[in-house]
Design a protein around this motif. Structure first.
Motif, PDB file in Angstrom:
ATOM      1  N   THR A 387       0.354  -1.213  -0.258  1.00  0.00           N
ATOM      2  CA  THR A 387      -0.228  -0.100   0.197  1.00  0.00           C
ATOM      3  C   THR A 387       0.853   1.518   0.176  1.00  0.00           C
ATOM      4  OG1 THR A 387      -1.808   1.678   0.961  1.00  0.00           O
ATOM      5  CG2 THR A 387      -0.221   0.013   2.633  1.00  0.00           C
ATOM      6  N   LYS A 388       0.340   2.352  -0.746  1.00  0.00           N
ATOM      7  CA  LYS A 388       1.008   3.465  -0.989  1.00  0.00           C
ATOM      8  C   LYS A 388       0.197   4.772  -0.084  1.00  0.00           C
ATOM      9  CE  LYS A 388       4.355   2.621  -4.140  1.00  0.00           C
ATOM     10  NZ  LYS A 388       4.676   2.651  -5.291  1.00  0.00           N
ATOM     11  N   GLN A 389       0.102   5.428   0.663  1.00  0.00           N
ATOM     12  CA  GLN A 389      -0.250   6.064   0.973  1.00  0.00           C
ATOM     13  C   GLN A 389       0.033   8.040   0.692  1.00  0.00           C
ATOM     14  OE1 GLN A 389      -2.363   5.757   5.163  1.00  0.00           O
ATOM     15  NE2 GLN A 389      -3.977   7.329   5.259  1.00  0.00           N
ATOM     16  N   SER A 390      -0.518   8.327   0.421  1.00  0.00           N
ATOM     17  CA  SER A 390      -0.400  10.127   1.147  1.00  0.00           C
ATOM     18  C   SER A 390      -1.545  10.690   1.344  1.00  0.00           C
ATOM     19  CB  SER A 390       0.377  10.629  -0.715  1.00  0.00           C
ATOM     20  OG  SER A 390       0.570  12.171  -0.243  1.00  0.00           O
ATOM     21  N   ARG A 391      -0.928  11.410   2.463  1.00  0.00           N
ATOM     22  CA  ARG A 391      -2.114  12.763   2.677  1.00  0.00           C
ATOM     23  C   ARG A 391      -1.497  14.557   3.052  1.00  0.00           C
ATOM     24  NH1 ARG A 391      -4.823  15.098   7.561  1.00  0.00           N
ATOM     25  NH2 ARG A 391      -7.145  14.964   6.986  1.00  0.00           N
ATOM     26  N   THR A 392      -2.364  15.067   2.822  1.00  0.00           N
ATOM     27  CA  THR A 392      -1.502  16.587   2.992  1.00  0.00           C
ATOM     28  C   THR A 392      -2.792  17.293   3.810  1.00  0.00           C
ATOM     29  OG1 THR A 392      -2.792  17.132   0.330  1.00  0.00           O
ATOM     30  CG2 THR A 392      -0.466  16.691   1.349  1.00  0.00           C
ATOM     31  N   TYR A 393      -2.367  18.238   4.314  1.00  0.00           N
ATOM     32  CA  TYR A 393      -3.753  19.308   4.693  1.00  0.00           C
ATOM     33  C   TYR A 393      -2.822  20.467   5.063  1.00  0.00           C
ATOM     34  CZ  TYR A 393      -0.894  17.914   9.401  1.00  0.00           C
ATOM     35  OH  TYR A 393       0.368  17.728   9.709  1.00  0.00           O
ATOM     36  N   ASN A 394      -3.787  21.833   4.902  1.00  0.00           N
ATOM     37  CA  ASN A 394      -3.564  23.159   5.320  1.00  0.00           C
ATOM     38  C   ASN A 394      -4.707  24.060   5.429  1.00  0.00           C
ATOM     39  OD1 ASN A 394      -3.708  24.590   3.032  1.00  0.00           O
ATOM     40  ND2 ASN A 394      -2.654  22.919   1.999  1.00  0.00           N
ATOM     41  N   GLY A 395      -4.398  24.401   6.530  1.00  0.00           N
ATOM     42  CA  GLY A 395      -5.502  26.280   6.791  1.00  0.00           C
ATOM     43  C   GLY A 395      -5.065  26.738   7.761  1.00  0.00           C
ATOM     44  N   ILE A 396      -5.951  27.680   8.019  1.00  0.00           N
ATOM     45  CA  ILE A 396      -6.088  28.000   9.007  1.00  0.00           C
ATOM     46  C   ILE A 396      -6.931  28.435  10.468  1.00  0.00           C
ATOM     47  CG2 ILE A 396      -5.256  30.336   7.637  1.00  0.00           C
ATOM     48  CD1 ILE A 396      -8.573  31.318   7.701  1.00  0.00           C
ATOM     49  N   SER A 397      -5.842  29.324  11.540  1.00  0.00           N
ATOM     50  CA  SER A 397      -6.380  29.116  12.843  1.00  0.00           C
ATOM     51  C   SER A 397      -6.699  30.524  13.325  1.00  0.00           C
ATOM     52  CB  SER A 397      -5.500  28.599  14.115  1.00  0.00           C
ATOM     53  OG  SER A 397      -6.012  28.155  14.768  1.00  0.00           O
ATOM     54  N   VAL A 398      -7.894  30.492  13.609  1.00  0.00           N
ATOM     55  CA  VAL A 398      -8.391  31.669  13.991  1.00  0.00           C
ATOM     56  C   VAL A 398      -8.971  32.143  15.213  1.00  0.00           C
ATOM     57  CG1 VAL A 398     -10.364  33.710  13.434  1.00  0.00           C
ATOM     58  CG2 VAL A 398      -9.106  32.192  10.492  1.00  0.00           C
ATOM     59  N   VAL A 399      -8.717  33.430  15.615  1.00  0.00           N
ATOM     60  CA  VAL A 399      -9.196  34.043  17.085  1.00  0.00           C
ATOM     61  C   VAL A 399     -10.200  34.984  16.845  1.00  0.00           C
ATOM     62  CG1 VAL A 399      -8.870  33.993  20.060  1.00  0.00           C
ATOM     63  CG2 VAL A 399      -6.899  32.765  18.249  1.00  0.00           C
ATOM     64  N   GLU A 400     -11.311  34.698  17.488  1.00  0.00           N
ATOM     65  CA  GLU A 400     -11.825  36.180  17.153  1.00  0.00           C
ATOM     66  C   GLU A 400     -11.671  37.318  18.003  1.00  0.00           C
ATOM     67  OE1 GLU A 400     -14.143  36.051  15.189  1.00  0.00           O
ATOM     68  OE2 GLU A 400     -15.321  33.965  14.740  1.00  0.00           O
ATOM     69  N   ASN A 401     -11.240  37.311  18.846  1.00  0.00           N
ATOM     70  CA  ASN A 401     -11.305  38.510  19.635  1.00  0.00           C
ATOM     71  C   ASN A 401     -10.028  38.833  20.669  1.00  0.00           C
ATOM     72  OD1 ASN A 401     -12.728  41.463  20.826  1.00  0.00           O
ATOM     73  ND2 ASN A 401     -13.521  40.544  22.101  1.00  0.00           N
ATOM     74  N   PRO A 402      -9.196  38.986  20.580  1.00  0.00           N
ATOM     75  CA  PRO A 402      -9.088  40.064  19.235  1.00  0.00           C
ATOM     76  C   PRO A 402      -8.639  39.090  18.214  1.00  0.00           C
ATOM     77  CG  PRO A 402      -6.690  40.161  21.458  1.00  0.00           C
ATOM     78  CD  PRO A 402      -8.117  39.264  21.475  1.00  0.00           C
ATOM     79  N   TYR A 403      -9.137  39.744  17.092  1.00  0.00           N
ATOM     80  CA  TYR A 403      -8.568  39.000  15.494  1.00  0.00           C
ATOM     81  C   TYR A 403      -7.529  38.472  15.632  1.00  0.00           C
ATOM     82  CZ  TYR A 403      -9.297  37.300  11.407  1.00  0.00           C
ATOM     83  OH  TYR A 403      -8.907  36.451   9.786  1.00  0.00           O
ATOM     84  N   SER A 404      -7.087  37.493  15.455  1.00  0.00           N
ATOM     85  CA  SER A 404      -5.718  37.148  15.202  1.00  0.00           C
ATOM     86  C   SER A 404      -5.539  35.809  14.051  1.00  0.00           C
ATOM     87  CB  SER A 404      -5.003  37.222  16.554  1.00  0.00           C
ATOM     88  OG  SER A 404      -5.154  36.138  16.733  1.00  0.00           O
ATOM     89  N   GLN A 405      -4.643  35.413  13.155  1.00  0.00           N
ATOM     90  CA  GLN A 405      -4.618  34.357  12.731  1.00  0.00           C
ATOM     91  C   GLN A 405      -3.486  33.650  12.367  1.00  0.00           C
ATOM     92  OE1 GLN A 405      -6.599  34.931   8.918  1.00  0.00           O
ATOM     93  NE2 GLN A 405      -4.987  34.778   7.528  1.00  0.00           N
ATOM     94  N   GLN A 406      -3.497  32.583  12.112  1.00  0.00           N
ATOM     95  CA  GLN A 406      -2.346  31.857  12.594  1.00  0.00           C
ATOM     96  C   GLN A 406      -2.611  30.781  10.709  1.00  0.00           C
ATOM     97  OE1 GLN A 406      -1.465  30.916  16.424  1.00  0.00           O
ATOM     98  NE2 GLN A 406       0.457  31.697  16.176  1.00  0.00           N
ATOM     99  N   TYR A 407      -1.871  30.149  10.547  1.00  0.00           N
ATOM    100  CA  TYR A 407      -1.561  29.193   9.762  1.00  0.00           C
ATOM    101  C   TYR A 407      -1.024  27.583  10.368  1.00  0.00           C
ATOM    102  CZ  TYR A 407      -1.969  33.585   7.072  1.00  0.00           C
ATOM    103  OH  TYR A 407      -2.441  34.686   6.686  1.00  0.00           O
ATOM    104  N   PHE A 408      -1.425  26.577   8.902  1.00  0.00           N
ATOM    105  CA  PHE A 408      -0.791  25.056   9.544  1.00  0.00           C
ATOM    106  C   PHE A 408      -0.652  24.244   7.950  1.00  0.00           C
ATOM    107  CE2 PHE A 408      -5.514  24.773  10.699  1.00  0.00           C
ATOM    108  CZ  PHE A 408      -4.966  24.004   9.733  1.00  0.00           C
ATOM    109  N   ALA A 409      -0.210  23.271   7.805  1.00  0.00           N
ATOM    110  CA  ALA A 409      -0.173  23.028   7.143  1.00  0.00           C
ATOM    111  C   ALA A 409       0.935  21.067   7.782  1.00  0.00           C
ATOM    112  CB  ALA A 409       0.723  22.922   5.963  1.00  0.00           C
ATOM    113  N   GLY A 410       0.356  20.167   6.452  1.00  0.00           N
ATOM    114  CA  GLY A 410       1.366  19.038   6.594  1.00  0.00           C
ATOM    115  C   GLY A 410       1.020  17.946   6.172  1.00  0.00           C
TER     116      GLY A 410
END
Length: 797
Positions: A387-410
C-alpha cells in the motif's frame, strides 16, 4: 336417518382416503454408522407421483403420504442402496434399515434447497444463496444480515461479544479494519454459498480469532457441469456507485476450475462529528469526507485429480484498490460560559490518496489414505499486501477577539509492504473408537513501513515548504503451532469433541523512534471442548468452550505519529501485548428455536483511546492494553417457516457486561446491559417462486463497550426480486436503512474530559442489480467440499 349414516360413512371414508400418514426410519451401515444425507424416495404404484427427503446426520428420515401402494428407495449419488414395497394404511415405522455399503458424503443437495440456517456441533451455517436480501450486494453486506454477526462502521463483531476474524474458504484474512472492509466489498454476494459463524472455533484453526471466526464459503462448480454468471449493480447513496462482475466454474472428470472477477467504481459521503468538552471550551470538529474508489478483484482456482486418492490444486487471488478521500475539516471552539464561538480551525481541503494491492497464492496436496476418511492435506501459502498512502492538509486558525490568524500545513506519506509465508499439514485419521485430526503449521510475517511526514504546527505566515522527516518501522513475526482434535460419538444420545492447540510466537519490532529493538517471545496453549446431548430428534443440548488470542494489528504497533491538524494526532504503541479471550456457551435447540446462555472473559484487551489534554487542548489517539471484560448473556433465535410462502428468522440478544480499565485517567469500571433484536423475512409472492420479497429490521439498545457508552441505533430494509427465463435471469431492487437511523453515537470520559462522536457512514441506499447465469446444469447431487484448507496468515495495515 339412513341418509345421515351414509353421509357420515362417506365423510369418514374420504377422511381416511386423503389422510397423510408418516413413514419413519433410520438408515445405518453394518458397523451401525448412520447413513447421512442419503435420498429417500417414495414412489407410487403407477410411478406418476413421488416424494423425497434426505436422511439427517443421524440417518433418520420422515416422509408423509396418503394411503396406498408404494416403493421405498434409498439412493446416494444415484446409486440404489435399498428398496422395499410397502402398503400404507396407517403411520409406519420401518425401524433401522441396514445398508451394505454407503458413501460418506460431506455435503449433498437433492432436489430443493438447503435451509436458510443450519446448526452444527461447532458452528452456525447461514446459506447466503437462499437469502433474497443478500442478492446483488457484496460480502460485507451479506455479513450485515448474517445471524449472530453485527457490522457497524465496517467493524465486524459477534453480537454480544468483541471483534472476530474473517476467513475466505477456510483461509484467514486479518487485515486492518478498513482494509478488510474494502476487501470484503470487492467480493460479490452472488459468489457466496454460505457463511459459517464459529463462536468457539476448533483446535485446527489458528488461535488468533478474538471472540470467534466467520468463514465465507464461495461457490464451486458441481460435479460434471460448468456454469457462468454475469451481472451488474447500480447503487445510489448520497453519490452513485456501479459494479460489474462475472464468474465461471467448471468441474468435469479430473479437472475443476473456479474463477471470478469484479470491477467497482463510485463515490461515498461519510458524516463525522466529534465533540470534546474541555473545562472552559467545547471543540466541535466536523471532518465529513467524500471518498472515491475503484476496485478490481479476481480469483482463479484449479484442482486436478491425479488418481482416485490424490488431488492437487492451487489458487491465485488479487485485489487492487485506488481510493481517494477529500475533506475540509472545520473545528469550532465555543466558550462554555457564554456559548459563543471564540475561535476556529479551518482546513482548505485535505486529500488522501491510497493505492493498495493484495495478492495471494495457494498450493495444496490432498491424499486420501483409504475410503474411511483418512487423509493428509498439505497447504503452502504466500500472501502479499502493498500500500502507498499520501495525505496533505493545510489551513488557518482564527481567534475572534481580539482577531488573530495563524497557519498550519502538513503531509504524511506511508509506503507499506507486508508478506507472509506459511505451510500447514493436516491429518484426518478416524479410528474405530474416535475420529482424530492433528497437524502443525509454521508461519513467517514481515511488515516494512517507510514513512515521511511533516507537521508545521501553528505559525504566523503561510507554510510554503514541507520538509519531510523520514522514519522506518519493521515488524517480524514467526509462529509455530501443533494441534490435535478428537471427535467421539459416545452413544445415540451423546457426542463429544475436544482439542488442544499450542502456539509459540517470536516477534521483533524496530522503529526509528526507538533506541533499540523490542523482542517478544511466548508460548501459549488453547484448549477447546464440545459436548452434545440429543434427547430426541427435536431436542438437543450442547456445551462448548474455547480459548482465543487477539494479536495487535501492525498499524497499532507503529510508533510513528500521524497528524490530522496541529492539535489532533494518532500514534501506535510498540509495547502492545496480545489479549486473551475465554468463551463458554450452553445451547438448547428445540425444533426451530435455539436458546443460548454464554459467558466470555476478555483479558488485557486492546482498545483505542483518545487522550485529551485539558491544558494544551491536544488530543492524542492511540491503542493500549487496558480493558478486562466479563460478559454474561442470553440469546434466542427462532426460524418461523410454517407457511411455504414465508420464512422468518428472528433473534434477540441480552447481556450484562462488567468492564474494568487499568488506565488511571479513564473511568476505572463500567457496568451495564446491552441488547439487540432483529427480524429477517423472506416472502414468496407467487406459486412459481419467481416473485420474492424481503423485509428486515434490527434495533440495538443503548449499552456499553469498554470505556464507551453507545446510544441506540436501528435499520429498516426492503428487497424485491424477480426471476425470469427459468430463474436464470435475476432482477433485484433493494432499499437499505430506509429511514436513515443507522447512526453511531458513542461517548467516553478520558483524563477528566468528556468526548462524544456522531457518525453516519452513508448506509441509506437504493440498489438495482441484474444478473444472468447459464451453463450445463447436468450434475450429480454431491457437492465436493475441499475441507482442511488452512486460513491465510494474519497480516494488517
Amino acid at each position: 336417518m339412513k341418509l345421515k349414516y351414509i353421509i357420515a360413512l362417506l365423510i369418514l371414508s374420504n377422511t381416511t382416503l386423503f389422510a397423510q400418514f408418516k413413514i419413519t426410519g433410520k438408515a445405518t451401515t453394518k458397523e451401525n454408522n448412520p447413513v447421512a444425507f442419503a435420498e429417500v424416495l417414495l414412489i407410487s404404484q403407477d410411478a406418476k407421483t413421488s416424494k423425497s427427503e434426505l436422511t439427517n446426520d443421524k440417518g433418520n428420515f420422515v416422509l408423509e403420504a396418503k394411503q396406498g401402494e408404494y416403493t421405498l428407495e434409498i439412493r446416494q449419488v444415484s446409486e440404489l442402496l435399498f428398496t422395499k414395497n410397502i402398503t400404507l394404511t396407517a403411520a409406519l415405522d420401518l425401524g433401522v434399515i441396514t445398508i451394505d455399503s454407503a458413501i460418506q458424503l460431506e455435503s449433498v443437495v437433492v432436489g430443493g434447497k438447503k435451509k436458510l440456517i443450519e446448526r452444527k456441533i461447532d458452528r452456525l451455517v447461514f446459506n447466503v444463496e437462499n437469502s433474497i436480501n443478500a442478492t446483488g450486494g457484496d460480502a460485507l453486506e451479506a455479513l450485515r444480515i448474517t445471524p449472530g454477526v453485527k457490522v457497524q462502521n465496517d467493524n465486524i463483531t459477534i453480537i454480544g461479544k468483541s471483534n472476530l476474524s474473517v476467513m475466505i474458504d477456510d483461509k484467514i484474512i486479518q487485515l486492518s479494519e478498513e482494509d478488510l472492509a474494502n476487501y470484503l466489498k470487492s467480493i460479490p454476494s452472488d459468489n457466496i454459498k454460505s457463511i459459517e459463524v464459529i463462536t468457539t472455533p476448533p483446535a485446527k484453526y489458528e488461535a488468533d480469532g478474538k471472540s470467534g471466526l466467520v468463514n465465507i464459503k464461495l461457490k464451486k462448480a458441481k460435479k460434471d457441469s460448468w456454469n457462468a454468471l454475469v451481472g451488474s449493480t447500480y447503487l445510489q447513496r448520497f453519490y452513485s456507485q456501479g459494479a460489474v462482475m462475472g464468474n465461471f466454474n467448471y468441474n468435469k472428470n479430473k479437472l475443476g476450475i473456479t474463477s471470478s472477477f469484479n470491477y467497482l467504481t463510485g463515490k461515498r459521503y461519510n458524516i463525522q462529528d466529534d465533540y470534546t468538552y474541555f473545562p472552559s471550551e467545547t471543540w466541535h470538529t466536523n471532518s465529513s469526507y467524500k471518498g472515491k474508489n475503484t476496485r478490481i478483484y479476481g480469483k482463479l482456482g484449479v484442482d486436478y485429480q491425479i488418481t482416485s486418492k490424490w488431488t492437487l490444486g492451487g489458487q491465485i487471488l488479487f485485489n487492487s484498490s485506488k481510493p481517494l478521500y477529500t475533506d475540509s475539516p472545520f473545528t469550532s471552539i465555543y466558550d462554555n460560559a457564554t456559548g459563543k464561538t471564540t475561535s476556529y480551525l479551518k482546513s482548505n481541503g485535505g486529500v488522501a490518496a491510497l493505492k493498495s494491492a493484495i495478492s495471494s497464492l495457494n498450493f495444496y496436496n490432498e491424499f486420501k489414505i483409504d475410503s474411511l476418511g483418512k487423509k493428509i492435506t498439505l497447504n503452502l501459502d504466500y500472501f502479499n499486501y502493498d500500500t502507498k498512502q499520501s495525505r496533505t492538509y493545510n489551513g488557518i486558525s482564527v481567534v475572534e477577539n481580539p482577531y488573530s490568524q495563524q497557519y498550519f500545513a502538513g503531509m504524511n506519506n506511508n509506503k507499506q509492504g507486508i508478506t507472509n509465508l506459511s505451510g500447514k499439514l493436516d491429518i484426518d485419521y478416524p479410528i474405530k473408537w474416535v475420529t482424530l485430526s492433528f497437524g502443525g503449521k509454521v508461519s513467517n510475517s514481515n511488515s516494512n513501513n517507510n514513512i515521511s511526514a511533516f507537521n508545521s504546527g501553528l505559525v504566523d505566515t503561510p507554510v510554503l515548504e514541507l520538509p519531510l522527516a523520514q522514519s522506518e518501522f519493521e515488524y517480524t513475526e514467526n509462529i509455530q503451532a501443533v494441534y490435535f482434535s478428537g471427535n467421539k460419538k459416545i452413544n445415540d444420545h451423546w457426542d463429544s469433541q475436544f482439542g488442544l492447540r499450542m502456539e509459540t510466537t517470536q516477534t521483533k519490532i524496530f522503529a526509528g523512534s526507538l533506541n533499540q529493538p523490542i523482542n517478544k517471545d511466548y508460548i501459549k496453549f488453547f484448549p477447546t471442548a464440545y459436548l452434545t446431548y440429543n434427547a430426541n430428534d427435536n431436542s438437543t443440548f450442547s456445551f462448548s468452550y474455547s480459548k482465543r488470542i487477539e494479536r495487535p494489528q501492525f498499524s497499532d504497533l507503529n510508533p510513528n505519529v500521524h497528524f490530522w491538524n496541529p492539535f489532533q494526532s494518532f500514534t501506535g504503541n510498540p509495547f502492545l501485548q496480545p489479549a486473551f479471550i475465554d468463551n463458554t456457551e450452553l445451547t438448547y435447540t428445540y425444533k426451530k428455536l435455539e436458546s443460548k446462555l454464554y459467558f466470555s472473559y476478555e483479558d488485557n484487551l486492546i482498545s483505542g483511546v483518545s487522550i485529551a489534554d485539558p491544558d494544551s487542548n491536544n488530543i492524542l489517539r492511540t491503542s493500549k492494553n487496558h480493558i478486562d471484560t466479563q460478559r454474561y448473556g442470553i440469546s434466542e433465535n427462532y426460524v418461523f417457516d410454517r407457511f411455504k410462502w414465508w420464512t422468518s428468522n428472528n433473534a434477540v440478544d441480552f447481556n450484562y457486561a462488567i468492564s474494568k480499565s487499568s488506565l488511571t485517567f479513564t473511568q476505572r469500571e463500567q457496568k451495564g446491559f446491552n441488547s439487540r433484536l432483529s427480524t429477517n423475512n423472506d416472502f414468496n409472492l407467487n406459486t412459481n417462486k419467481t416473485v420474492l420479497f424481503n423485509v428486515s429490521y434490527w434495533y440495538s439498545f443503548p449499552g456499553i463497550d469498554g470505556i464507551f457508552h453507545n446510544r441506540e441505533m436501528s435499520s429498516f430494509s426492503l428487497a424485491f426480486q424477480y426471476l425470469l427465463w427459468n430463474k436464470d435471469l435475476k432482477i433485484s431492487l433493494r432499499g437499505t436503512d430506509i429511514f436513515k437511523t443507522e447512526k453511531i453515537n458513542s461517548s467516553s470520559t478520558v483524563n477528566g474530559v468528556y468526548q462524544e462522536g456522531e457518525y453516519y457512514y452513508d448506509n441509506q441506499s437504493f440498489q438495482l442489480s441484474v444478473s444472468y447465469k447459464f451453463g450445463n446444469k447436468k450434475s450429480d447431487t454431491k457437492q465436493r467440499v475441499t475441507g482442511n484448507e488452512e486460513e491465510r496468515s494474519r497480516t494488517g495495515n
